[in-house]
Design an enzyme around this catalytic site. Structure first.
Site, PDB file in Angstrom:
ATOM      1  N   HIS A 184      50.511  37.287  35.293  1.00 11.73           N
ATOM      2  CA  HIS A 184      50.387  36.939  36.716  1.00 11.73           C
ATOM      3  C   HIS A 184      49.349  37.888  37.336  1.00 11.73           C
ATOM      4  O   HIS A 184      48.178  37.829  36.986  1.00 11.73           O
ATOM      5  CB  HIS A 184      51.782  37.047  37.341  1.00 11.73           C
ATOM      6  CG  HIS A 184      51.940  36.430  38.688  1.00 11.73           C
ATOM      7  ND1 HIS A 184      50.965  35.727  39.311  1.00 11.73           N
ATOM      8  CD2 HIS A 184      53.000  36.429  39.549  1.00 11.73           C
ATOM      9  CE1 HIS A 184      51.396  35.313  40.485  1.00 11.73           C
ATOM     10  NE2 HIS A 184      52.633  35.727  40.663  1.00 11.73           N
ATOM     11  N   HIS A 223      44.753  27.891  34.233  1.00  9.99           N
ATOM     12  CA  HIS A 223      45.683  28.017  35.344  1.00  9.99           C
ATOM     13  C   HIS A 223      46.739  26.935  35.197  1.00  9.99           C
ATOM     14  O   HIS A 223      46.432  25.832  34.796  1.00  9.99           O
ATOM     15  CB  HIS A 223      44.930  27.874  36.675  1.00  9.99           C
ATOM     16  CG  HIS A 223      45.724  28.346  37.846  1.00  9.99           C
ATOM     17  ND1 HIS A 223      46.613  27.544  38.508  1.00  9.99           N
ATOM     18  CD2 HIS A 223      45.775  29.559  38.450  1.00  9.99           C
ATOM     19  CE1 HIS A 223      47.170  28.247  39.497  1.00  9.99           C
ATOM     20  NE2 HIS A 223      46.675  29.473  39.471  1.00  9.99           N
ATOM     21  N   ASP A 277      41.235  35.327  38.922  1.00  8.97           N
ATOM     22  CA  ASP A 277      41.183  36.694  38.404  1.00  8.97           C
ATOM     23  C   ASP A 277      39.868  37.027  37.714  1.00  8.97           C
ATOM     24  O   ASP A 277      39.550  38.191  37.493  1.00  8.97           O
ATOM     25  CB  ASP A 277      42.312  36.918  37.383  1.00  8.97           C
ATOM     26  CG  ASP A 277      43.671  36.676  38.002  1.00  8.97           C
ATOM     27  OD1 ASP A 277      43.902  37.196  39.104  1.00  8.97           O
ATOM     28  OD2 ASP A 277      44.489  35.965  37.391  1.00  8.97           O
TER      29      ASP A 277
END
Lengths: 341, 341
Positions: A184, A223, A277
């Site tokens: 995460h 994702h 990210d």
């Protein structure tokens, strides 16, 4: 649109109250955020005492739990009281992160500057000098992009916690606990580690192909929801590019773009694209944010999203209590200890 | 069967390793639990500094998070390392609760006694004298009955947290945060408050009927899973009865039984029966456990169940990421601030 025109403060207001604020409402809200940044003295003292080696997310967990003990709205559970608790937590998290960073570096802590907005103030507390306006704005946009993202695992942990009618601080602490995980919030930190591991542009393609061959995860891709290019990654990529040029240091962005190219070529048809990210790490790097603070910065941004989901859910609450199918052995006898083998 | 023949230590072993231990394995496990009870010095110091007024569940949240920073197995994620972290947390929670209680009462803390088992040692640290064997056994049984209960909200919060590959301490802290809620662990404390509010046997029936009329919740009744008499309540009721007779103080049990009678008469056909929280409060009361420590004691018992679920889930992990149907407005324009009203 929010990333383009809004601020983190305005986005927070939108998330908490469900509508964009008027000029007066935003001013009042921003002033409240600035006023609630200070930490209780005991929490500040405790931060000085903490060991310098743990993961900063563990520090955040301790300090956010600790601050709740001194929250003057602690016992209030009316809407207004809860909102003030939320704004206090959202405003205090940057202070916790910056104070911890200063104390572990043996520096004096730098108190928040009430003249600065949320994003600029954090960079100021971290570096001891006011950031350029442009960089504060880029950081503000990164915070907006991380503020909310549906029922991701940390938000869901917050909701499950709050569904027992526990308090908002406990819900946020659950979310911080969940965000820490490498699947995460821990991912952006690991992207930069990977870029360092690769070391130079010419090794990027080989690295990716090898990782795919041995089924090792390439950080910052894929994702659970987006099966196309993550729109947040697109914006962050632009800023990563911009800052790389500004600082005339294109190593990370070049390797990053090569990885993206190879990954999309190999896995794009399977819906694997860069996620939020992948480029945020490069942006944070140029903003001078230490690598192990990337996940705490994610928490700092997401805290308002967690709170917004909790407030929405608990207005029509039902405790989460999933059922599970038991597939273990049935009717197992209790064997007396002397007969066990 | 476990409540009848087993101990909390043996039940913990069963939950963590999936089978009942041999005599040697149990001895080794129990010794490990006794050895890991001590708190890091800094956590002990911090407990002395905490304000005496907050809910002890908030203290537990802070102290369990804090202790993780000093865990020598902190960085280990092999099975053996995780198990030691789990046993350490399960063993330290009673120490945290007792130390906090002593410091808030202005008493010197009482270090754990390695001669005593898990249940007896807690009562010893709380009261400063070794408990009668019989009472230690009753408390041990209460701990066994609370050790595990499927995917309740706190366990689920722990699993969601751990599913991000966050650490076991973070998962337990999420669970503590969730257990705090009044719809979950906070209920047993509120049962005793209700009994006090009613005050005497002759007012019990009227209280219940009135509560049902105005749709006020009668604490300690009904369960999301059990639609029949909660088997744990049946056992705890026996001990509540026994201790009431022993101490010749039948006020609570008489009111409690009357409430049960009226509730079952009125709502039994709807599947509403006493749950585990209804009689545990009376048992804890006679064991001299302060009322605001009932929920922390629940956490102390359940910690091993949380850990067991987390260990099981993460061996075949998938991050929790529910989807939600968005039912809010679509295509909302970003109205510039000067045009908002």
């Amino acid at each position: 649109m929010l990333a383009k025109y809004s601020t983190y403060e305005e986005t927070s207001y939108l998330l908490l109250y469900g509508e964009l604020p008027t000029k007066e409402a935003l001013e009042e809200f921003s002033t409240k955020m600035r006023r609630l940044r200070d930490l209780p003295k005991k929490v500040e003292d405790c931060l000085r005492e903490l060991p310098p080696h743990p993961h900063p997310m563990d520090i955040l967990k301790v300090a956010v739990s600790h601050a709740a003990l001194y929250d003057p709205d602690r016992l209030r559970c009316c809407r207004e009281g809860v909102m003030r608790k939320v704004i206090r937590i959202v405003s205090q998290i940057p202070t916790i992160i910056a104070y911890y960073h200063q104390t572990r570096s043996g520096q004096e802590i730098i108190p928040p500057d009430p003249e600065l907005g949320h994003a600029a103030n954090f960079l100021y507390m971290l570096h001891g000098k006011k950031p350029e306006e442009e960089e504060a704005r880029i950081f503000d946009i990164a915070l907006i992009l991380h503020a909310e993202h549906g029922l991701n695992a940390s938000t869901f942990a917050a909701m499950v916690t709050a569904s027992t009618l526990s308090d908002i601080n406990s819900a946020i602490v659950s979310a911080i606990s969940a965000l820490k995980g490498s699947l995460h919030g821990g991912a952006n930190e690991r992207v930069l580690k990977m870029l360092d591991e690769i070391g130079s542009l010419d090794k990027a393609e080989k690295y990716v192909l090898n990782a795919l061959r041995v089924k090792r995860r390439v950080m910052g891709f894929g994702h659970r929801v987006y099966k196309t290019y993550d729109p947040r990654a697109r914006i962050l990529k632009e800023y990563a590019e911009y800052l790389s040029n500004k600082y005339n240091d294109r190593k990370y962005i070049e390797i990053g773009k090569k990885i993206e190219e190879v990954m999309i070529r190999e896995l794009g048809k399977k819906g694997i694209f860069p996620n939020v990210d992948f480029y945020s790490g490069i942006v944070y790097h140029f903003l001078g944010i230490p690598r192990d603070l990337f996940t705490p910065v994610f928490a700092m941004a997401r805290s308002v999203g967690w709170a917004a989901h909790v407030c929405e859910y608990t207005t029509n609450n039902r405790i989460f209590r999933p059922r599970a199918y038991y597939i273990g052995p049935e009717y197992v006898e209790y064997v007396p200890i002397e007969k066990r083998r």
